[in-house]
Write an enzyme that holds these catalytic residues in place. Structure first.
Site, PDB file in Angstrom:
ATOM      1  N   ASP A   1      -3.970  19.261  -2.998  1.00 31.97           N
ATOM      2  CA  ASP A   1      -2.542  19.004  -3.194  1.00 31.97           C
ATOM      3  C   ASP A   1      -1.970  19.919  -4.276  1.00 31.97           C
ATOM      4  OD1 ASP A   1      -2.870  16.717  -1.400  1.00 31.97           O
ATOM      5  OD2 ASP A   1      -3.988  15.867  -3.060  1.00 31.97           O
TER       6      ASP A   1
ATOM      7  N   HIS B   1      -3.963  10.505  -3.292  1.00 28.58           N
ATOM      8  CA  HIS B   1      -3.992  11.593  -2.293  1.00 28.58           C
ATOM      9  C   HIS B   1      -3.411  11.008  -0.996  1.00 28.58           C
ATOM     10  CE1 HIS B   1      -5.207  14.949   0.142  1.00 28.58           C
ATOM     11  NE2 HIS B   1      -6.005  14.192   0.871  1.00 28.58           N
TER      12      HIS B   1
HETATM   13  P1  NAD Z   1     -15.897  15.550  10.263  1.00 28.64           P
HETATM   14  O1  NAD Z   1     -15.774  14.396  11.190  1.00 28.64           O
HETATM   15  O2  NAD Z   1     -15.837  16.927  10.812  1.00 28.64           O
HETATM   16  O3  NAD Z   1     -17.254  15.436   9.444  1.00 28.64           O
HETATM   17  C1  NAD Z   1     -17.625  14.255   8.807  1.00 28.64           C
HETATM   18  C2  NAD Z   1     -19.135  14.210   8.849  1.00 28.64           C
HETATM   19  O4  NAD Z   1     -19.541  13.101   8.072  1.00 28.64           O
HETATM   20  C3  NAD Z   1     -19.707  14.019  10.250  1.00 28.64           C
HETATM   21  O5  NAD Z   1     -20.621  15.069  10.532  1.00 28.64           O
HETATM   22  C4  NAD Z   1     -20.392  12.660  10.189  1.00 28.64           C
HETATM   23  O6  NAD Z   1     -21.569  12.605  10.967  1.00 28.64           O
HETATM   24  C5  NAD Z   1     -20.699  12.573   8.683  1.00 28.64           C
HETATM   25  N1  NAD Z   1     -20.916  11.209   8.213  1.00 28.64           N
HETATM   26  C6  NAD Z   1     -20.318  10.062   8.617  1.00 28.64           C
HETATM   27  N2  NAD Z   1     -20.834   9.013   7.962  1.00 28.64           N
HETATM   28  C7  NAD Z   1     -21.774   9.498   7.122  1.00 28.64           C
HETATM   29  C8  NAD Z   1     -22.646   8.914   6.177  1.00 28.64           C
HETATM   30  N3  NAD Z   1     -22.667   7.589   5.966  1.00 28.64           N
HETATM   31  N4  NAD Z   1     -23.472   9.721   5.468  1.00 28.64           N
HETATM   32  C9  NAD Z   1     -23.480  11.040   5.679  1.00 28.64           C
HETATM   33  N5  NAD Z   1     -22.678  11.665   6.564  1.00 28.64           N
HETATM   34  C10 NAD Z   1     -21.833  10.896   7.263  1.00 28.64           C
HETATM   35  O7  NAD Z   1     -14.798  15.317   9.119  1.00 28.64           O
HETATM   36  P2  NAD Z   1     -14.241  16.383   8.066  1.00 28.64           P
HETATM   37  O8  NAD Z   1     -13.074  17.068   8.675  1.00 28.64           O
HETATM   38  O9  NAD Z   1     -15.354  17.178   7.496  1.00 28.64           O
HETATM   39  O10 NAD Z   1     -13.622  15.387   6.962  1.00 28.64           O
HETATM   40  C11 NAD Z   1     -14.453  14.538   6.212  1.00 28.64           C
HETATM   41  C12 NAD Z   1     -13.596  13.608   5.349  1.00 28.64           C
HETATM   42  O11 NAD Z   1     -12.834  14.352   4.403  1.00 28.64           O
HETATM   43  C13 NAD Z   1     -12.562  12.798   6.134  1.00 28.64           C
HETATM   44  O12 NAD Z   1     -12.511  11.476   5.627  1.00 28.64           O
HETATM   45  C14 NAD Z   1     -11.258  13.519   5.865  1.00 28.64           C
HETATM   46  O13 NAD Z   1     -10.130  12.690   6.021  1.00 28.64           O
HETATM   47  C15 NAD Z   1     -11.477  13.901   4.424  1.00 28.64           C
HETATM   48  N6  NAD Z   1     -10.615  14.963   3.880  1.00 28.64           N
HETATM   49  C16 NAD Z   1     -10.185  14.821   2.590  1.00 28.64           C
HETATM   50  C17 NAD Z   1      -9.388  15.784   2.008  1.00 28.64           C
HETATM   51  C18 NAD Z   1      -8.904  15.631   0.589  1.00 28.64           C
HETATM   52  O14 NAD Z   1      -8.098  16.471   0.131  1.00 28.64           O
HETATM   53  N7  NAD Z   1      -9.345  14.638  -0.167  1.00 28.64           N
HETATM   54  C19 NAD Z   1      -9.026  16.917   2.744  1.00 28.64           C
HETATM   55  C20 NAD Z   1      -9.480  17.035   4.053  1.00 28.64           C
HETATM   56  C21 NAD Z   1     -10.282  16.037   4.625  1.00 28.64           C
HETATM   57  C1  LMR Z   2      -5.476  16.552   3.911  1.00 30.16           C
HETATM   58  O1  LMR Z   2      -4.727  16.296   2.975  1.00 30.16           O
HETATM   59  O2  LMR Z   2      -5.363  17.588   4.603  1.00 30.16           O
HETATM   60  C2  LMR Z   2      -6.609  15.609   4.215  1.00 30.16           C
HETATM   61  O3  LMR Z   2      -6.584  14.508   3.373  1.00 30.16           O
HETATM   62  C3  LMR Z   2      -6.690  15.216   5.642  1.00 30.16           C
HETATM   63  C4  LMR Z   2      -5.622  14.211   6.009  1.00 30.16           C
HETATM   64  O4  LMR Z   2      -5.953  13.191   6.630  1.00 30.16           O
HETATM   65  O5  LMR Z   2      -4.463  14.454   5.673  1.00 30.16           O
END
Ligand code: NAD
Ligand code: LMR
Length: 327
Positions: free
Chosen positions: A161, A189
């Site tokens: 952000d 967030h």
């Molecule tokens: P994704 O689905 O591509 O990958 C997530 C992975 O986590 C999968 O491979 C899944 O098998 C694994 N997983 C699920 N449960 C698990 C566990 N208990 N232990 C270990 N691994 C496990 O998702 P992504 O796009 O990589 O996103 C992951 C997370 O990050 C999501 O919750 C998404 O919303 C979040 N995210 C946060 C931000 C932020 O700024 N904070 C930004 C983008 C995404």
């Molecule tokens: C983002 O800010 O891009 C991530 O937290 C993914 C989402 O769900 O918005």
């Protein structure tokens, strides 16, 4: 040569994991002279573990001089064993039309278990960075399980952000990105987050003076930053990944760089009027590698105060929603 750092990464075969691991192994996160051992943790699903094997093969094929070992496991007590850094990415991402808070009950369970295991088996100096959404509240849940590791070790990421806000200000002002300084993110967030534009400077001058458009700063600017994640999901059909991984590199790199000033979601302890027990984004200064102090004393005008109250209310509501998960 320094001793290798053990870096545990959950969700290592996911979208963010695939963008992140190569940068950790190349030295972008911990520096060009810091070897690492990657401890990759994935869900116990055959197809996913197979994909993880492929990621590990690719890491091998990069011949990174700093990469001293790779662990692949679906057992968190193996993956977090002696870890110095625990990067908690593994969780369900939201799809179109969902808010991040909609993920709370499902993803919250993951963070109860991982918080407990990290507290039991990670290194004495362990630091935890949470990315899986809703990141602030998941971080609070994980921290609530810990008895050995103090709450300040648990941080959640609002750096994506901050990076988004920096770019939007630079574009509006028509200046190079590097001219924008001190833009910090407060609160959750989520769309309620507050990018505190009044404290930002552009080319050394107050951002409001340079941009000279309060309606834009209070309206489209806050809205674009707050809803950027949804805009990316609408465009890509998938949530942000490369930019999220990049932000995590920045988050940890700044936390291991004394003097760095950056936005991190930390246990509020009442700073800036946040409830003392929620994890809220705010500016911090890194003191020694892995440790930080909150920068207090930024004055808030009435608009900022109302934004802080809104994002605090949402964090408290999330906390109440998962009350049964908090120890
Ligand atoms: P994704 O689905 O591509 O990958 C997530 C992975 O986590 C999968 O491979 C899944 O098998 C694994 N997983 C699920 N449960 C698990 C566990 N208990 N232990 C270990 N691994 C496990 O998702 P992504 O796009 O990589 O996103 C992951 C997370 O990050 C999501 O919750 C998404 O919303 C979040 N995210 C946060 C931000 C932020 O700024 N904070 C930004 C983008 C995404
Ligand atoms: C983002 O800010 O891009 C991530 O937290 C993914 C989402 O769900 O918005």
């Amino acid at each position: 040569m320094k001793a290798p750092l053990r870096v545990a990464v959950t969700g290592a075969a996911g979208q963010i994991g695939y963008s992140l691991l190569f940068r950790v192994a190349s030295g972008a996160m911990f520096g060009p002279d810091q070897p690492v051992i990657l401890q990759l943790i994935e869900a116990p699903i055959e197809k996913v573990m197979k994909a993880l094997e492929g990621v590990a093969m690719e890491l091998d094929d990069c011949a990174f001089p700093l990469l001293k070992g790779i662990v692949q496991t679906s057992d968190a007590s193996v993956g977090f064993k002696d870890a110095n850094w625990c990067l908690l990415i593994g969780a369900k991402p939201r799809g179109p039309g969902m808010e991040r808070a909609d993920l709370l009950k499902d993803n919250g369970k993951i963070f109860i278990e991982q918080g407990r295991i990290i507290d039991a088996v990670a290194a004495a100096d362990a630091r935890i960075a949470v990315v899986g959404n809703p990141a602030n509240t998941n971080c609070m849940i994980a921290a609530s399980q810990a008895k050995r590791l103090s709450a300040d070790r648990f941080t959640a990421m609002v750096r994506l952000d901050q990076n988004r806000a920096q770019t939007q200000l630079a574009k509006k002002a028509g200046v190079d990105l590097t001219a924008v300084k001190n833009i910090f993110i407060y609160g959750n967030h989520s769309p309620t987050m507050f990018p505190a534009y009044a404290h930002a400077t552009i080319g050394g001058k107050a951002s409001a003076e340079v941009i000279n458009d309060t309606a834009w700063l209070q309206g489209p600017f806050c809205e674009t930053v707050g809803k950027r994640g949804a805009a990316i999901i609408a465009a890509r059909g998938l949530s942000s990944a490369a930019s999220a991984a990049n932000a995590l590199v920045d988050h940890v790199h700044s936390l291991v760089t004394p003097g760095a000033i950056h936005s991190v979601a930390v246990k509020s302890n009442g700073h800036y009027g946040f409830d003392a027990n929620v994890w809220a984004g705010m500016p911090v200064r890194t003191t020694t590698p892995g440790s930080y102090e909150v920068i207090t004393g930024y004055a808030m005008d009435d608009f900022a105060k109302s934004k802080l109250a809104t994002t605090n209310k949402e964090l408290m509501e999330e906390r109440a929603f998962v009350a049964d998960m908090i120890k």
